[in-house]
Design an enzyme around this catalytic site. Structure first.
Site, PDB file in Angstrom:
ATOM      1  CE  LYS A  22      -1.771   1.597   4.002  1.00 38.76           C
ATOM      2  NZ  LYS A  22      -1.459   3.030   4.193  1.00 38.76           N
ATOM      3  CG  ASN A  23       2.534   2.709   3.541  1.00 38.07           C
ATOM      4  OD1 ASN A  23       1.345   2.976   3.376  1.00 38.07           O
ATOM      5  ND2 ASN A  23       3.103   2.618   4.733  1.00 38.07           N
ATOM      6  NE  ARG A 102      -0.285  12.111   7.700  1.00 37.49           N
ATOM      7  CZ  ARG A 102       0.120  13.331   7.920  1.00 37.49           C
ATOM      8  NH1 ARG A 102      -0.620  14.152   8.606  1.00 37.49           N
ATOM      9  NH2 ARG A 102       1.287  13.744   7.473  1.00 37.49           N
ATOM     10  CB  CYS A 126      -3.386  11.585  12.035  1.00 34.63           C
ATOM     11  SG  CYS A 126      -2.845   9.916  11.805  1.00 34.63           S
ATOM     12  NE  ARG A 131       1.253  10.102  10.278  1.00 36.10           N
ATOM     13  CZ  ARG A 131       0.873   9.034   9.594  1.00 36.10           C
ATOM     14  NH1 ARG A 131      -0.284   8.488   9.818  1.00 36.10           N
ATOM     15  NH2 ARG A 131       1.657   8.520   8.680  1.00 36.10           N
ATOM     16  CG  ASP A 316       3.692   1.523   9.496  1.00 36.92           C
ATOM     17  OD1 ASP A 316       3.369   2.348  10.355  1.00 36.92           O
ATOM     18  OD2 ASP A 316       3.739   1.778   8.275  1.00 36.92           O
ATOM     19  NE  ARG A 408      -6.796   4.127   6.265  1.00 37.01           N
ATOM     20  CZ  ARG A 408      -5.836   4.492   7.116  1.00 37.01           C
ATOM     21  NH1 ARG A 408      -6.079   4.537   8.395  1.00 37.01           N
ATOM     22  NH2 ARG A 408      -4.647   4.821   6.676  1.00 37.01           N
TER      23      ARG A 408
HETATM   24  C1  UD1 Z   1       4.847   6.867   6.272  1.00 38.31           C
HETATM   25  C2  UD1 Z   1       3.927   5.674   6.180  1.00 38.31           C
HETATM   26  C3  UD1 Z   1       3.493   5.229   7.572  1.00 38.31           C
HETATM   27  C4  UD1 Z   1       4.710   4.977   8.456  1.00 38.31           C
HETATM   28  C5  UD1 Z   1       5.624   6.190   8.433  1.00 38.31           C
HETATM   29  C6  UD1 Z   1       6.935   5.952   9.175  1.00 38.31           C
HETATM   30  C7  UD1 Z   1       2.769   5.935   4.077  1.00 38.31           C
HETATM   31  C8  UD1 Z   1       1.485   6.191   3.362  1.00 38.31           C
HETATM   32  N1  UD1 Z   1       2.746   6.031   5.404  1.00 38.31           N
HETATM   33  O1  UD1 Z   1       4.081   7.933   6.856  1.00 38.31           O
HETATM   34  O2  UD1 Z   1       2.723   4.022   7.441  1.00 38.31           O
HETATM   35  O3  UD1 Z   1       4.292   4.746   9.771  1.00 38.31           O
HETATM   36  O4  UD1 Z   1       5.967   6.547   7.078  1.00 38.31           O
HETATM   37  O5  UD1 Z   1       7.601   4.857   8.658  1.00 38.31           O
HETATM   38  O6  UD1 Z   1       3.770   5.615   3.465  1.00 38.31           O
HETATM   39  N2  UD1 Z   1       7.292  14.650  10.503  1.00 38.31           N
HETATM   40  C9  UD1 Z   1       7.403  15.975  10.818  1.00 38.31           C
HETATM   41  N3  UD1 Z   1       7.150  16.904   9.848  1.00 38.31           N
HETATM   42  C10 UD1 Z   1       6.797  16.547   8.581  1.00 38.31           C
HETATM   43  C11 UD1 Z   1       6.701  15.176   8.261  1.00 38.31           C
HETATM   44  C12 UD1 Z   1       6.950  14.246   9.238  1.00 38.31           C
HETATM   45  O7  UD1 Z   1       7.713  16.336  11.950  1.00 38.31           O
HETATM   46  O8  UD1 Z   1       6.598  17.451   7.755  1.00 38.31           O
HETATM   47  C13 UD1 Z   1       7.546  13.630  11.544  1.00 38.31           C
HETATM   48  C14 UD1 Z   1       6.314  12.778  11.866  1.00 38.31           C
HETATM   49  O9  UD1 Z   1       5.467  13.427  12.795  1.00 38.31           O
HETATM   50  C15 UD1 Z   1       6.953  11.534  12.418  1.00 38.31           C
HETATM   51  C16 UD1 Z   1       8.229  11.403  11.585  1.00 38.31           C
HETATM   52  O10 UD1 Z   1       8.479  12.692  11.047  1.00 38.31           O
HETATM   53  O11 UD1 Z   1       7.306  11.747  13.758  1.00 38.31           O
HETATM   54  C17 UD1 Z   1       8.162  10.385  10.469  1.00 38.31           C
HETATM   55  O12 UD1 Z   1       7.032  10.637   9.669  1.00 38.31           O
HETATM   56  P1  UD1 Z   1       6.995  10.267   8.122  1.00 38.31           P
HETATM   57  O13 UD1 Z   1       8.124   9.360   7.823  1.00 38.31           O
HETATM   58  O14 UD1 Z   1       6.883  11.517   7.326  1.00 38.31           O
HETATM   59  O15 UD1 Z   1       5.632   9.448   8.005  1.00 38.31           O
HETATM   60  P2  UD1 Z   1       4.629   9.421   6.780  1.00 38.31           P
HETATM   61  O16 UD1 Z   1       5.360   9.618   5.504  1.00 38.31           O
HETATM   62  O17 UD1 Z   1       3.457  10.294   7.067  1.00 38.31           O
END
Ligand code: UD1
Length: 429
Positions: A22-23, A102, A126, A131, A316, A408
């Site tokens: 999915k991701n 998201r 979320c 996030r 995850d 999902r």
């Molecule tokens: C993706 C995955 C999710 C997984 C996560 C971490 C998808 C659709 N989702 O989510 O399943 O749990 O990676 O492996 O692929 N952060 C910030 N600012 C930002 C962006 C992120 O502070 O602008 C922080 C987040 O709050 C979190 C960390 O960075 O603490 C990692 O988040 P991120 O790797 O961006 O997660 P996603 O891409 O949303």
């Protein structure tokens, strides 16, 4: 609302086919916005999140075609999807759509890079913490985008297209790296992404972009260099196997006992989780087309785990591993370093008899002799599947409510587990 009923205590034996990730499928589908030609994606899982994203892309004007059934295919074989963004009529992604999923926020990058403008709703709350998207916005600004927040929307513009630049992420972000890659692919000049996410899904996106004509080096390492090109073309790409689904079923077998081969997947996508599983006393062997997981009779050893960006132990899989540790011999410590507030499964596991104490970002799990079935509530995608795993090992019946979370992210969950002997059924509302 649908419920899942599980009668626990039966070991799992057989074969489970693993779906496309999915991701990975989500950013790949979004990448179709980067070209007017057709992007064909093979092995796309049939999931609610994929359907939501198709709706969102359709709203921008992307044509979406699912290739019909072919010999040998079943309802669980991934689908082949053709996406064509030759007629993008709307560069706005509205709140009603983005708030359903998201990751759809990531459309901001290809829309901005190709059309010079994008208006995308902030994703909103979320269940697993705040996030934010500040780092995604920072990455686009480094490439010369002008960005304003207006009425809950990110309004992004460029005057003469994006320009290559240096993007240094202060923390590893998967979404930030996807966004930076897609934007830099069509920016003028060279972009260097430092402290990039190394997740296999990032590599998959980069490989697809390269097939579309992008010039990218270093995906899978912390430093990615992108030479922008003026246009990208169509391509055909197969989505990589879902490492989280793989790890989830591996933990289900470790917990319920049995002997299951996970097919169409790869051990190198989740070494850290498989290594941990082996330390708990589960037999893990790579086969030609997948991974064999066995646990027969032996107890489950308690192991400590800390979540980390790839190649570390994935956040995850944290909830699923915690379910396993509830039946371990002794005490295990599970530290969550990626997301705050990602322990909602703890209260629900406790309803099955688990003993877990929370101390900030640390869960201390005292293994118990047995769990007993109970009604529980799914709270987010990975948390809900941890309840399924626990239910498979618990005595008696477990009812899981709010299973739309499972839909999902887990394709044909009941069918896959049912064929391995699990007593699991869906009760439709
Ligand atoms: C993706 C995955 C999710 C997984 C996560 C971490 C998808 C659709 N989702 O989510 O399943 O749990 O990676 O492996 O692929 N952060 C910030 N600012 C930002 C962006 C992120 O502070 O602008 C922080 C987040 O709050 C979190 C960390 O960075 O603490 C990692 O988040 P991120 O790797 O961006 O997660 P996603 O891409 O949303």
């Amino acid at each position: 609302m649908d419920r899942i009923h599980i009668t626990g205590g039966t070991p799992l034996n057989g074969v489970i086919p693993i779906s496309g990730a999915k991701n990975a499928a989500l950013p790949l589908m979004i990448a179709s916005l980067l070209t007017g030609e057709t992007l064909e994606l093979v092995n796309v899982p049939r999931l609610a999140d994929i359907a939501s994203l198709s709706r969102i892309l359709g709203n921008h004007g992307v044509d979406h075609m699912v290739v019909g059934k072919r010999p040998g295919q079943t309802a669980e074989t991934g689908q082949t999807v053709r996406l064509t963004a030759s007629n993008v009529i709307d560069t706005t992604a509205p709140y009603e759509l983005v708030s359903t999923m998201r990751a759809s926020f990531w459309v901001v990058a290809p829309l901005l890079a190709r059309f010079g403008e994008a208006k995308v709703s902030l994703p909103g709350g979320c269940a697993i913490g705040t996030r934010p998207v500040d780092l995604l916005i920072m990455a686009l600004e480094k490439l010369g985008a002008q960005i304003e927040i207006d009425g809950g929307y990110v309004v992004a513009k460029t005057k003469n297209g994006l320009r290559g630049g240096e993007i240094r992420f202060p923390k590893v972000t998967v979404g930030g790296t996807h966004v930076a890659l897609m934007a830099a692919a069509l920016a003028y000049g060279t972009t260097v992404i430092e402290n990039a996410a190394r997740e296999p899904e990032v590599v998959d996106l980069a490989e697809c972009l390269i097939k579309m004509g992008a010039r990218i080096e270093g995906a899978g390492t912390p430093r990615i260099v992108v030479e922008g090109v003026s246009r990208l073309h169509g391509a055909r790409h197969e989505v990589l196997p879902d490492r989280i689904e793989t790890g989830t079923y591996a933990m289900a077998v470790a917990m319920a006992g049995g002997d299951v081969t996970l097919e169409d997947t790869r051990a190198d996508l989740l070494h850290s989780a498989l290594d941990v599983l082996a330390t708990t006393g589960t037999e893990v062997t790579s086969t030609e087309s997948g991974i064999r997981i066995r646990r027969n009779g032996a107890g489950i050893a308690a192991v400590d785990v800390t979540t980390d960006p790839f190649p570390g132990f994935p956040t995850d899989l944290q909830a699923q591993f915690m379910a396993l540790m509830t039946l371990a011999k002794g005490r295990s410590h599970i530290r969550e370093t990626i997301f705050e507030n990602r322990f909602m499964h703890v209260q629900e596991l406790a309803r099955l008899g688990a003993k877990i104490r929370l101390e900030g970002d640390l869960a201390v799990v005292e293994g118990v002799e047995r769990l007993k079935g109970a009604p529980v509530m799914a709270t987010d995608l990975r948390a809900s599947v941890s309840l399924v795993i626990a239910g498979l090992a618990a005595e008696g019946e477990t009812q899981i409510n709010r299973v739309y979370h499972l839909d999902r992210g887990f394709e044909a969950l009941e069918a896959k587990l049912g064929r391995c002997g699990a007593e699991i059924r869906r009760v439709r509302a």
